[in-house]
Scaffold this motif. Structure first.
Motif, PDB file in Angstrom:
ATOM      1  N   ARG A 241     147.588  58.514 -28.221  1.00  0.00           N
ATOM      2  CA  ARG A 241     148.051  57.334 -27.493  1.00  0.00           C
ATOM      3  C   ARG A 241     148.975  56.474 -28.337  1.00  0.00           C
ATOM      4  O   ARG A 241     150.042  56.050 -27.874  1.00  0.00           O
ATOM      5  CB  ARG A 241     146.837  56.515 -27.041  1.00  0.00           C
ATOM      6  CG  ARG A 241     147.161  55.220 -26.350  1.00  0.00           C
ATOM      7  CD  ARG A 241     145.939  54.340 -26.299  1.00  0.00           C
ATOM      8  NE  ARG A 241     145.457  54.057 -27.629  1.00  0.00           N
ATOM      9  CZ  ARG A 241     144.195  54.197 -28.019  1.00  0.00           C
ATOM     10  NH1 ARG A 241     143.297  54.646 -27.197  1.00  0.00           N
ATOM     11  NH2 ARG A 241     143.836  53.908 -29.255  1.00  0.00           N
ATOM     12  N   ALA A 242     148.584  56.207 -29.562  1.00  0.00           N
ATOM     13  CA  ALA A 242     149.399  55.340 -30.426  1.00  0.00           C
ATOM     14  C   ALA A 242     150.765  55.954 -30.700  1.00  0.00           C
ATOM     15  O   ALA A 242     151.791  55.263 -30.680  1.00  0.00           O
ATOM     16  CB  ALA A 242     148.660  55.063 -31.739  1.00  0.00           C
ATOM     17  N   ASP A 243     150.794  57.265 -30.941  1.00  0.00           N
ATOM     18  CA  ASP A 243     152.081  57.934 -31.198  1.00  0.00           C
ATOM     19  C   ASP A 243     152.980  57.884 -29.976  1.00  0.00           C
ATOM     20  O   ASP A 243     154.199  57.690 -30.092  1.00  0.00           O
ATOM     21  CB  ASP A 243     151.838  59.379 -31.619  1.00  0.00           C
ATOM     22  CG  ASP A 243     151.127  59.492 -32.955  1.00  0.00           C
ATOM     23  OD1 ASP A 243     151.214  58.527 -33.742  1.00  0.00           O
ATOM     24  OD2 ASP A 243     150.495  60.528 -33.211  1.00  0.00           O
ATOM     25  N   LEU A 244     152.410  58.081 -28.802  1.00  0.00           N
ATOM     26  CA  LEU A 244     153.207  58.026 -27.574  1.00  0.00           C
ATOM     27  C   LEU A 244     153.790  56.631 -27.368  1.00  0.00           C
ATOM     28  O   LEU A 244     154.944  56.474 -26.960  1.00  0.00           O
ATOM     29  CB  LEU A 244     152.353  58.418 -26.368  1.00  0.00           C
ATOM     30  CG  LEU A 244     151.943  59.892 -26.278  1.00  0.00           C
ATOM     31  CD1 LEU A 244     150.930  60.090 -25.154  1.00  0.00           C
ATOM     32  CD2 LEU A 244     153.167  60.773 -26.057  1.00  0.00           C
ATOM     33  N   ARG A 245     152.975  55.610 -27.634  1.00  0.00           N
ATOM     34  CA  ARG A 245     153.434  54.243 -27.429  1.00  0.00           C
ATOM     35  C   ARG A 245     154.552  53.883 -28.398  1.00  0.00           C
ATOM     36  O   ARG A 245     155.467  53.137 -28.068  1.00  0.00           O
ATOM     37  CB  ARG A 245     152.265  53.266 -27.573  1.00  0.00           C
ATOM     38  CG  ARG A 245     152.574  51.862 -27.094  1.00  0.00           C
ATOM     39  CD  ARG A 245     151.333  51.002 -27.054  1.00  0.00           C
ATOM     40  NE  ARG A 245     150.711  50.887 -28.350  1.00  0.00           N
ATOM     41  CZ  ARG A 245     149.486  51.312 -28.630  1.00  0.00           C
ATOM     42  NH1 ARG A 245     148.756  51.903 -27.705  1.00  0.00           N
ATOM     43  NH2 ARG A 245     148.968  51.173 -29.836  1.00  0.00           N
ATOM     44  N   GLU A 246     154.485  54.412 -29.620  1.00  0.00           N
ATOM     45  CA  GLU A 246     155.524  54.131 -30.603  1.00  0.00           C
ATOM     46  C   GLU A 246     156.795  54.924 -30.333  1.00  0.00           C
ATOM     47  O   GLU A 246     157.906  54.449 -30.592  1.00  0.00           O
ATOM     48  CB  GLU A 246     155.003  54.446 -32.008  1.00  0.00           C
ATOM     49  CG  GLU A 246     153.908  53.507 -32.491  1.00  0.00           C
ATOM     50  CD  GLU A 246     153.404  53.879 -33.868  1.00  0.00           C
ATOM     51  OE1 GLU A 246     153.951  54.854 -34.432  1.00  0.00           O
ATOM     52  OE2 GLU A 246     152.485  53.223 -34.369  1.00  0.00           O
ATOM     53  N   ALA A 247     156.637  56.135 -29.807  1.00  0.00           N
ATOM     54  CA  ALA A 247     157.791  57.012 -29.637  1.00  0.00           C
ATOM     55  C   ALA A 247     158.609  56.682 -28.401  1.00  0.00           C
ATOM     56  O   ALA A 247     159.795  56.992 -28.353  1.00  0.00           O
ATOM     57  CB  ALA A 247     157.337  58.466 -29.580  1.00  0.00           C
ATOM     58  N   TRP A 248     157.988  56.053 -27.404  1.00  0.00           N
ATOM     59  CA  TRP A 248     158.672  55.812 -26.139  1.00  0.00           C
ATOM     60  C   TRP A 248     158.685  54.330 -25.815  1.00  0.00           C
ATOM     61  O   TRP A 248     157.884  53.544 -26.339  1.00  0.00           O
ATOM     62  CB  TRP A 248     157.984  56.592 -25.009  1.00  0.00           C
ATOM     63  CG  TRP A 248     157.949  58.060 -25.240  1.00  0.00           C
ATOM     64  CD1 TRP A 248     156.912  58.783 -25.762  1.00  0.00           C
ATOM     65  CD2 TRP A 248     159.006  58.999 -25.005  1.00  0.00           C
ATOM     66  NE1 TRP A 248     157.243  60.109 -25.855  1.00  0.00           N
ATOM     67  CE2 TRP A 248     158.524  60.275 -25.389  1.00  0.00           C
ATOM     68  CE3 TRP A 248     160.290  58.890 -24.495  1.00  0.00           C
ATOM     69  CZ2 TRP A 248     159.293  61.420 -25.282  1.00  0.00           C
ATOM     70  CZ3 TRP A 248     161.059  60.028 -24.383  1.00  0.00           C
ATOM     71  CH2 TRP A 248     160.567  61.276 -24.776  1.00  0.00           C
ATOM     72  N   THR A 249     159.566  53.948 -24.919  1.00  0.00           N
ATOM     73  CA  THR A 249     159.630  52.562 -24.468  1.00  0.00           C
ATOM     74  C   THR A 249     158.426  52.255 -23.599  1.00  0.00           C
ATOM     75  O   THR A 249     157.693  53.156 -23.167  1.00  0.00           O
ATOM     76  CB  THR A 249     160.908  52.309 -23.661  1.00  0.00           C
ATOM     77  OG1 THR A 249     160.871  53.117 -22.461  1.00  0.00           O
ATOM     78  CG2 THR A 249     162.152  52.657 -24.475  1.00  0.00           C
ATOM     79  N   ALA A 250     158.216  50.966 -23.310  1.00  0.00           N
ATOM     80  CA  ALA A 250     157.075  50.571 -22.491  1.00  0.00           C
ATOM     81  C   ALA A 250     157.142  51.193 -21.107  1.00  0.00           C
ATOM     82  O   ALA A 250     156.127  51.619 -20.543  1.00  0.00           O
ATOM     83  CB  ALA A 250     157.029  49.046 -22.384  1.00  0.00           C
TER      84      ALA A 250
END
Length: 396
Positions: free
Chosen positions: A264-273
């Motif tokens: 989850r954390a990696d996805l949130r950092e890699a993509w926009t909101a």
């Protein structure tokens, strides 16, 4: 300084109205407060939004008092107002604790909100006011660091959404730390009207930036967060009753699944909101769309769902295999066609963990944690009954 002077004469009496940057300051803080209270506190009342509304309200009162003290050159009134304005920081931090579903810590917030105006008001009568102000400002900077930490570690938001308030909080903390260190090194800064003027200017700029960025971030946080449906409590009780009936009928083919999106954390950092919300929304849709008609799904968080499903071991395994395959592909075609995600599932059969929903949810959560720890993209089935502390309500 921007100033507009209007003079009106009536019956040999002249009235002069001066509008300067103090009025602009009040206007911006008032608008920011209205946005937070109207779009967050009143629209979606919760402990978090109430804490934020109180923080902005205290800040608005402090701004009015600060402008009045500046207008009348009342040193004590300005000092008290500065303490109220700085109380904005701990209130925002407390609200973020509530928003992140963490244990709230009241005593430092209450101590600062009460103590800062009192300490600064008394200190304004002494020659050491500059050092006292910098010390209080340093404590506010510590709360600002805590705000930035809560924002960047938040599990329910995209990073671009929290950046305005996080950046401002970091800047406030840096200014507070440098200011305090300088005051200790250079004793000539202990007093002096010029230093007080600089502090007031910094305070004025800080009020403006904090109010605008704070309102922007907090309103976005609240408006983008999923809201609980009115029937959630009713659905939960229906699920609990269904399991109790199954126990009476000795139906052993019920299970609770804890389904969690991996990384989850990696996805949130890699993509926009926006992209992150699309990913988690697709995740939730796939979980619900593939459920058998007799199953119930409860959305616990953006990246987590609890499923109560009926079926034998083979049927549940077939569902899980299909689910993990469906989750792995967000889009067949389109901008997210190349995105691959996975999920970890904890599987707690009623035949093993019992029919109490609270215990089943806790057991499935432990199994999901093990599945994620073992690399994710898999499920872990509870094989041996475990003694689990009874809870008053499941984590739904």
């Amino acid at each position: 300084m921007f100033a507009t002077t209007m003079t009106a004469t009536a019956t040999a009496t002249a009235v002069t109205i001066t509008v300067d940057n103090s009025v602009s300051l009040i206007a911006l803080v008032a608008v920011s407060t209205a946005l937070v209270i109207g779009l967050a506190t009143l629209a979606r009342p919760s402990y978090a939004t109430i804490a934020w509304g109180v923080g902005f309200g205290i800040g608005l009162v402090g701004t009015f008092l600060w402008v009045a003290g500046n207008q009348f050159e009342h040193r004590v009134l300005q000092a008290v107002a500065s303490g109220l304005i700085l109380s904005f920081e701990p209130c925002i931090w407390l609200g973020l604790r509530y928003f992140s579903r963490k244990r709230p810590i009241w005593w430092p917030v209450l101590a600062f909100v009460i103590g800062a105006p009192v300490v600064l008001g008394i200190g304004a009568l002494t020659d050491a006011y500059t050092v006292i102000f910098r010390a209080v400002y340093l404590v506010a900077g510590i709360f600002a660091v805590l705000i930035a930490v809560e924002l960047m570690r938040g599990r329910r938001t995209g990073r671009d959404m929290v950046l305005p308030l996080a950046i401002v909080s970091c800047l406030l903390a840096a200014v507070a730390a440098v200011s305090f260190v300088v005051s200790l090194i250079n004793t000539d800064l202990v007093s002096g009207e010029s230093q007080l003027t600089v502090l007031r200017d910094i305070n004025r700029i800080g009020i403006l930036i904090s109010a605008v960025c704070g309102a922007f971030t907090l309103v976005l946080l609240v408006r983008s967060a999923p809201t609980a449906a009115p029937q959630d409590l009713e659905d939960l009780e229906r699920t609990r009753s269904r399991l109790l009936r199954a126990k009476d009928q000795r139906d052993r083919n019920w299970s609770v699944l804890d389904i969690r999106l991996d990384d989850r954390a990696d996805l949130r950092e890699a993509w926009t909101a926006t992209t992150y919300r699309q990913i988690v929304q697709t995740f939730q849709e796939r979980v619900c769309r593939m459920l058998p008609a007799t199953a119930d799904a409860h959305r616990v968080a953006d990246d987590r769902a609890i499923v109560v499903i009926h079926g034998d071991e083979d049927a549940v395994e077939r569902y899980l295999r299909s689910l993990l395959r469906a989750i792995s592909v967000i889009e067949e075609e389109g901008p997210l066609a190349g995105v691959r995600v996975s999920a970890s599932v904890g599987w707690a059969p009623a035949a093993v963990a019992g029919y109490e929903l609270d215990e089943l949810v806790q057991t499935a959560a432990d199994a999901a944690t093990r599945a994620r720890r073992n690399g994710g993209d898999r499920w872990e089935r509870v094989q041996v009954p475990r003694q689990i502390p009874r809870q008053t309500s499941p984590k739904l």
